[in-house]
Design a protein around this motif. Structure first.
Motif, PDB file in Angstrom:
ATOM      1  N   MET A 193       0.837  -1.186   0.000  1.00 19.53           N
ATOM      2  CA  MET A 193       0.000   0.000   0.000  1.00 19.53           C
ATOM      3  C   MET A 193       0.877   1.243   0.000  1.00 19.53           C
ATOM      4  SD  MET A 193      -2.925   1.265  -0.083  1.00 19.53           S
ATOM      5  CE  MET A 193      -4.023   2.518   0.418  1.00 19.53           C
ATOM      6  N   ILE A 194       0.459   2.241  -0.749  1.00 21.38           N
ATOM      7  CA  ILE A 194       1.166   3.509  -0.828  1.00 21.38           C
ATOM      8  C   ILE A 194       0.366   4.548  -0.053  1.00 21.38           C
ATOM      9  CG2 ILE A 194       1.937   5.356  -2.364  1.00 21.38           C
ATOM     10  CD1 ILE A 194       2.232   3.214  -4.553  1.00 21.38           C
ATOM     11  N   THR A 195       1.064   5.312   0.771  1.00 22.67           N
ATOM     12  CA  THR A 195       0.432   6.402   1.508  1.00 22.67           C
ATOM     13  C   THR A 195       1.153   7.693   1.161  1.00 22.67           C
ATOM     14  OG1 THR A 195      -0.051   4.873   3.330  1.00 22.67           O
ATOM     15  CG2 THR A 195      -0.276   7.224   3.785  1.00 22.67           C
ATOM     16  N   MET A 196       0.358   8.693   0.807  1.00 22.87           N
ATOM     17  CA  MET A 196       0.898  10.010   0.489  1.00 22.87           C
ATOM     18  C   MET A 196       0.446  10.983   1.578  1.00 22.87           C
ATOM     19  SD  MET A 196       0.144  12.525  -2.776  1.00 22.87           S
ATOM     20  CE  MET A 196       0.777  11.366  -3.976  1.00 22.87           C
ATOM     21  N   TYR A 197       1.416  11.696   2.141  1.00 22.70           N
ATOM     22  CA  TYR A 197       1.136  12.703   3.162  1.00 22.70           C
ATOM     23  C   TYR A 197       1.403  14.079   2.577  1.00 22.70           C
ATOM     24  CZ  TYR A 197       1.404   8.810   6.438  1.00 22.70           C
ATOM     25  OH  TYR A 197       1.187   7.621   7.085  1.00 22.70           O
ATOM     26  N   GLY A 198       0.549  15.027   2.929  1.00 20.27           N
ATOM     27  CA  GLY A 198       0.744  16.379   2.458  1.00 20.27           C
ATOM     28  C   GLY A 198      -0.431  17.264   2.798  1.00 20.27           C
ATOM     29  N   ILE A 199      -0.626  18.282   1.990  1.00 17.25           N
ATOM     30  CA  ILE A 199      -1.709  19.241   2.172  1.00 17.25           C
ATOM     31  C   ILE A 199      -2.430  19.339   0.837  1.00 17.25           C
ATOM     32  CG2 ILE A 199      -2.243  21.648   2.673  1.00 17.25           C
ATOM     33  CD1 ILE A 199       0.361  21.605   4.408  1.00 17.25           C
ATOM     34  N   LYS A 200      -3.738  19.119   0.856  1.00 18.11           N
ATOM     35  CA  LYS A 200      -4.479  18.938  -0.392  1.00 18.11           C
ATOM     36  C   LYS A 200      -4.405  20.113  -1.363  1.00 18.11           C
ATOM     37  CE  LYS A 200      -8.961  20.276   1.457  1.00 18.11           C
ATOM     38  NZ  LYS A 200     -10.281  19.814   1.799  1.00 18.11           N
ATOM     39  N   ARG A 258       6.710  18.417   0.557  1.00 19.60           N
ATOM     40  CA  ARG A 258       5.600  17.601   0.100  1.00 19.60           C
ATOM     41  C   ARG A 258       5.802  17.163  -1.344  1.00 19.60           C
ATOM     42  NH1 ARG A 258       3.873  22.081   2.884  1.00 19.60           N
ATOM     43  NH2 ARG A 258       3.474  23.216   0.975  1.00 19.60           N
ATOM     44  N   PRO A 259       5.197  16.012  -1.648  1.00 22.78           N
ATOM     45  CA  PRO A 259       4.566  15.043  -0.757  1.00 22.78           C
ATOM     46  C   PRO A 259       5.596  14.152  -0.079  1.00 22.78           C
ATOM     47  CG  PRO A 259       4.410  14.274  -3.015  1.00 22.78           C
ATOM     48  CD  PRO A 259       5.069  15.633  -3.058  1.00 22.78           C
ATOM     49  N   VAL A 260       5.154  13.531   0.997  1.00 19.43           N
ATOM     50  CA  VAL A 260       5.914  12.444   1.606  1.00 19.43           C
ATOM     51  C   VAL A 260       5.183  11.184   1.180  1.00 19.43           C
ATOM     52  CG1 VAL A 260       6.677  11.342   3.737  1.00 19.43           C
ATOM     53  CG2 VAL A 260       6.637  13.847   3.583  1.00 19.43           C
ATOM     54  N   LEU A 261       5.883  10.312   0.485  1.00 14.31           N
ATOM     55  CA  LEU A 261       5.286   9.096  -0.038  1.00 14.31           C
ATOM     56  C   LEU A 261       5.917   7.907   0.673  1.00 14.31           C
ATOM     57  CD1 LEU A 261       3.230   8.591  -2.406  1.00 14.31           C
ATOM     58  CD2 LEU A 261       5.204   7.813  -3.705  1.00 14.31           C
ATOM     59  N   VAL A 262       5.086   7.079   1.276  1.00 14.79           N
ATOM     60  CA  VAL A 262       5.573   5.900   1.985  1.00 14.79           C
ATOM     61  C   VAL A 262       5.128   4.663   1.214  1.00 14.79           C
ATOM     62  CG1 VAL A 262       5.536   4.611   4.151  1.00 14.79           C
ATOM     63  CG2 VAL A 262       5.440   7.116   4.188  1.00 14.79           C
ATOM     64  N   GLY A 308       9.031  14.865  -1.985  1.00 12.75           N
ATOM     65  CA  GLY A 308       8.989  15.635  -3.210  1.00 12.75           C
ATOM     66  C   GLY A 308       8.401  14.811  -4.338  1.00 12.75           C
ATOM     67  N   PHE A 309       8.230  15.451  -5.490  1.00  8.95           N
ATOM     68  CA  PHE A 309       7.646  14.765  -6.636  1.00  8.95           C
ATOM     69  C   PHE A 309       8.402  15.072  -7.909  1.00  8.95           C
ATOM     70  CE2 PHE A 309       4.924  15.125 -10.416  1.00  8.95           C
ATOM     71  CZ  PHE A 309       4.610  13.779 -10.576  1.00  8.95           C
ATOM     72  N   SER A 310       8.611  14.028  -8.683  1.00  3.53           N
ATOM     73  CA  SER A 310       9.050  14.149 -10.071  1.00  3.53           C
ATOM     74  C   SER A 310       8.508  12.921 -10.783  1.00  3.53           C
ATOM     75  CB  SER A 310      10.579  14.206 -10.198  1.00  3.53           C
ATOM     76  OG  SER A 310      11.149  12.936  -9.974  1.00  3.53           O
ATOM     77  N   GLU A 311       8.136  13.086 -12.039  1.00  3.37           N
ATOM     78  CA  GLU A 311       7.608  11.942 -12.793  1.00  3.37           C
ATOM     79  C   GLU A 311       8.655  10.842 -12.861  1.00  3.37           C
ATOM     80  OE1 GLU A 311       5.717  12.743 -16.510  1.00  3.37           O
ATOM     81  OE2 GLU A 311       4.467  14.320 -15.650  1.00  3.37           O
ATOM     82  N   LYS A 312       9.896  11.216 -13.070  1.00  6.53           N
ATOM     83  CA  LYS A 312      10.969  10.219 -13.131  1.00  6.53           C
ATOM     84  C   LYS A 312      11.097   9.472 -11.805  1.00  6.53           C
ATOM     85  CE  LYS A 312      15.874   9.690 -14.148  1.00  6.53           C
ATOM     86  NZ  LYS A 312      17.143  10.366 -14.407  1.00  6.53           N
ATOM     87  N   GLY A 313      11.011  10.209 -10.708  1.00  5.37           N
ATOM     88  CA  GLY A 313      11.121   9.593  -9.391  1.00  5.37           C
ATOM     89  C   GLY A 313       9.972   8.671  -9.048  1.00  5.37           C
ATOM     90  N   TYR A 314       8.822   8.888  -9.662  1.00  6.98           N
ATOM     91  CA  TYR A 314       7.643   8.062  -9.408  1.00  6.98           C
ATOM     92  C   TYR A 314       7.467   6.962 -10.457  1.00  6.98           C
ATOM     93  CZ  TYR A 314       5.487  10.860  -5.667  1.00  6.98           C
ATOM     94  OH  TYR A 314       5.187  11.482  -4.470  1.00  6.98           O
ATOM     95  N   SER A 315       8.308   6.944 -11.476  1.00  9.89           N
ATOM     96  CA  SER A 315       8.122   6.021 -12.594  1.00  9.89           C
ATOM     97  C   SER A 315       8.168   4.551 -12.184  1.00  9.89           C
ATOM     98  CB  SER A 315       9.146   6.296 -13.699  1.00  9.89           C
ATOM     99  OG  SER A 315      10.453   6.042 -13.225  1.00  9.89           O
TER     100      SER A 315
END
Length: 109
Positions: free
Chosen positions: A1-8, A87-91, A99-106
């Motif tokens: 399961m993936i959990t994303m923490y942040g502010i909407k 943000r985001p913190v992704l667990v 943080g977010f980048s398309e490459k980092g989430y690929s």
């Protein structure tokens, strides 16, 4: 399961959520403002990635801190000011990304 923490309403959160949704990756989103982060969870983030990666030094909140506070980021200070957290913190499976980048989430798709 993936959990994303942040502010909407954060633009980076919106991009990260859109990316995951567009790629049909299931995740749970937890808004720091609606559901404050637990001290033990925040400590686990710090233990795994450290304050330098976790704190958003470009945020308005960070810039408004005194020099003493900036030099001594604590759990208490961060819990009171969750917008200090980058943000985001992704667990995912106990691993933490910030943080977010398309490459980092690929690798999630």
């Amino acid at each position: 399961m993936i959990t994303m923490y942040g502010i909407k309403n954060c633009d980076t959160i919106k991009k990260a959520r859109r990316f995951l949704e567009d790629h049909q990756v299931e995740f749970e989103f937890i808004d720091f403002r609606q559901q404050p982060i637990e001290p033990t969870l925040l400590q686990s983030f710090v233990d795994q990635i450290g304050w330098d990666k976790l704190i958003n030094k470009r945020s308005t909140t960070y810039r408004s801190l005194s020099d003493v506070q900036k030099a001594n980021i604590t759990l208490e200070l961060t819990l009171k000011n969750p917008t200090l957290i980058k943000r985001p913190v992704l667990v995912t499976d106990g691993n933490i990304r910030v943080g977010f980048s398309e490459k980092g989430y690929s690798d999630l798709v």
